[in-house]
Design a protein around this motif. Sequence first.
Motif, PDB file in Angstrom:
ATOM      1  N   LEU A  54     -26.622   6.495  72.405  1.00 43.85           N
ATOM      2  CA  LEU A  54     -26.926   4.835  72.418  1.00 43.85           C
ATOM      3  C   LEU A  54     -28.492   4.977  72.639  1.00 43.85           C
ATOM      4  CD1 LEU A  54     -24.379   4.132  75.059  1.00 43.85           C
ATOM      5  CD2 LEU A  54     -24.803   2.751  72.512  1.00 43.85           C
ATOM      6  N   ILE A  57     -29.550   5.655  68.552  1.00 42.72           N
ATOM      7  CA  ILE A  57     -29.604   4.354  67.967  1.00 42.72           C
ATOM      8  C   ILE A  57     -30.810   3.105  68.229  1.00 42.72           C
ATOM      9  CG2 ILE A  57     -27.646   1.628  67.496  1.00 42.72           C
ATOM     10  CD1 ILE A  57     -25.729   4.082  67.850  1.00 42.72           C
ATOM     11  N   LYS A  58     -31.212   3.055  69.801  1.00 42.45           N
ATOM     12  CA  LYS A  58     -32.401   1.912  69.943  1.00 42.45           C
ATOM     13  C   LYS A  58     -33.310   1.924  69.802  1.00 42.45           C
ATOM     14  CE  LYS A  58     -33.829   0.332  74.235  1.00 42.45           C
ATOM     15  NZ  LYS A  58     -33.302  -1.432  73.865  1.00 42.45           N
ATOM     16  N   TYR A  68     -23.921   0.886  62.563  1.00 47.14           N
ATOM     17  CA  TYR A  68     -24.272   1.574  63.408  1.00 47.14           C
ATOM     18  C   TYR A  68     -24.211   0.545  64.841  1.00 47.14           C
ATOM     19  CZ  TYR A  68     -25.700   4.808  60.483  1.00 47.14           C
ATOM     20  OH  TYR A  68     -25.788   5.237  59.330  1.00 47.14           O
ATOM     21  N   TYR A  69     -24.517  -0.497  65.257  1.00 46.96           N
ATOM     22  CA  TYR A  69     -24.288  -1.779  66.650  1.00 46.96           C
ATOM     23  C   TYR A  69     -22.480  -2.136  66.643  1.00 46.96           C
ATOM     24  CZ  TYR A  69     -28.636  -3.870  64.693  1.00 46.96           C
ATOM     25  OH  TYR A  69     -29.844  -4.394  64.647  1.00 46.96           O
ATOM     26  N   ALA A  72     -22.350   1.056  68.171  1.00 44.38           N
ATOM     27  CA  ALA A  72     -23.401   1.634  69.420  1.00 44.38           C
ATOM     28  C   ALA A  72     -22.546   1.185  70.800  1.00 44.38           C
ATOM     29  CB  ALA A  72     -23.954   1.078  69.439  1.00 44.38           C
TER      30      ALA A  72
END
Length: 320
Positions: A54, A57-58, A68-69, A72
Motif C-alpha cells: 500500500l 502504490i501510494k 494497482y488501484y 491496493a
Amino acid sequence: MPQQDNLSDSNSAGSDMSVFFLSGILGLEAMHLWISIPFCSMFTVALLGNCTLLCVIKTEASLQKPMYYFLAMLAVIDLVLSTTTMPKLLSIFWFNFREISFNACLVQMFFLHSFSIMESGVLVAMAFDRYVAICNPLRYATILTNSVIAKIGLAGLARAVLIMVPLLFLLRRLPFCQSHVISHCYCEHMAVVKLACADTRINSIYGIFVTLFIVGLDLTFIVLSYVRILRTVLSLASKEEQLKAFNTCVSHLCAILMVYTPLVLTSIIHRSGHQVAPHIHILMAIFYFIFPPMMNPIVYGVKTKQIRDRVRLLFRGKNV
C-alpha cells in the motif's frame, strides 16, 4: 487436561446467552503453542507485505494505474481478513483466551464473510482490467477511469453488505439454549448455526445459496474474461508478443488460485464432515484467511518490476 476442563466449564455457562467459547483446533490442543509459530510468522509477513504494498502504490507515481488501484483494494481486504482472525486465534493458542461475546462473534463473522465476498469481487474486477488492457488497449484509459474504479469498489462493498446483513439477522433470531462451545477457532457461520436449538434449515439454505452464488457467478465472469484474453493473445503475431501479454496476467491467475483453491477445498471438506478429521477442516479454514494475504504481496512484488524496484529503494532508505 486444563483445556478440557475449560470447555466443560463453558458448557455449564450455557445460561449466559451472550457468551460463547471457541474450541481452538480440536484434537490438537496439546500442540497449540507449536502450531502458533507458523501462523504467527505468516501473519507477520502478511502485515508487513500488504502495508509495504500500500505504501509503494501510494508513493510511486508510475503505479497510479487501475491495475494497482485494484491491487491496493486487495491488500486492504487481505489486511482486514488476517487481522480479524489471527489476533483472536493467537490469543487462544498462547493464553487459552477462548471466550467471545455473541455480539463480537457476529461482528467477526460479518467482517470475515463480507470481506471474503469483496475479495472475490475484486478478483473479478482485476480480470476485467486485464481483459480491457489486452483486448481493448487503446480504450483502456477511457474505460477504466478513476470514477469507474471507485464505482466498482463501492459496488463490491454494497454487494457484500447486502448479502451478509440478512445472514446476521437470521442468526440473531435463533435460540442458543445448549452448548455455547463453537467447534472452531473463529466464528464461522455454520459452526455457530449448529449450536442453535431450533430449526436452522433457512440459515443453512441461505449459506449454501450465498456460497454458490458468489463463487459460481464470480468464477464465471473470470473464466469468460480469460477465454477472451486467451483468444486475443493467441491471435498476436509473434511468440514474444504472446508471452508479454500473457505475463501481465500471471500474478492475477496466482491470486485466483490462492483464494479459490482453499475455499473450494474447505467447502468440500465441510460437506464431507464425518469423513474428515475436525482439525483438518479447521486448519484448512484458517489457511484460507492467512495464506492469500501472505502470498499476494510476494507474488505481485516478484512479478511486477515497478513494485520490486520501489521496495528495494524503500528498504535502502533512498528517495525517489
